[in-house]
Scaffold this motif. Sequence first.
Motif, short mmCIF file in Angstrom:
data_model
loop_
_atom_site.label_atom_id
_atom_site.label_comp_id
_atom_site.label_asym_id
_atom_site.label_seq_id
_atom_site.Cartn_x
_atom_site.Cartn_y
_atom_site.Cartn_z
N GLY A 65 0.82 -1.21 0.00
CA GLY A 65 0.00 0.00 0.00
C GLY A 65 0.85 1.26 0.00
N ASP A 66 1.89 1.26 0.82
CA ASP A 66 2.80 2.41 0.85
C ASP A 66 3.52 2.57 -0.47
OD1 ASP A 66 2.11 2.91 3.49
OD2 ASP A 66 3.91 1.96 4.33
N LEU A 67 3.95 1.45 -1.05
CA LEU A 67 4.62 1.52 -2.34
C LEU A 67 3.70 2.10 -3.40
CD1 LEU A 67 6.47 -1.92 -2.38
CD2 LEU A 67 7.51 0.35 -2.15
N MET A 68 2.46 1.69 -3.41
CA MET A 68 1.51 2.19 -4.41
C MET A 68 1.21 3.66 -4.17
SD MET A 68 1.26 -0.31 -6.39
CE MET A 68 -0.01 0.27 -7.50
#
Length: 117
Positions: A110-113
């Motif tokens: 989620g953080d990467l996205m």
Amino acid sequence: MTALSNEDSPVYIRLRATIAASILRGDFRAGDQLPSVRALAAEHGANPLTVAKAYQSFQDGGYVEVRRGVGMFVLPGAGERLRVAERDSFVQNHWPRIREHIELLGLDIGDLMAERA
């Protein structure tokens, strides 16, 4: 074969990835002529036989047709079919290693996205 490649890949795979990305981006559409083997070889500093091998993979896949004495042309529907094939290849061949690496590093998908946005 897939558009995703790396520096460790054989040259024809990297060339194929470059051509596939151009088709997927719409740089080459149905009916468009691809650069000649010699032109692409010169542009990438590759052997013409290596470029011919990369092009042959597109012909074998039914994405392009050769018109003798004229050149190689993108076939209708090639972009859509190529996108499906590349997605399948990514999910089967690349995503498992990427997901494993993400988990190994303790990253949150989620953080990467969110960083992409």
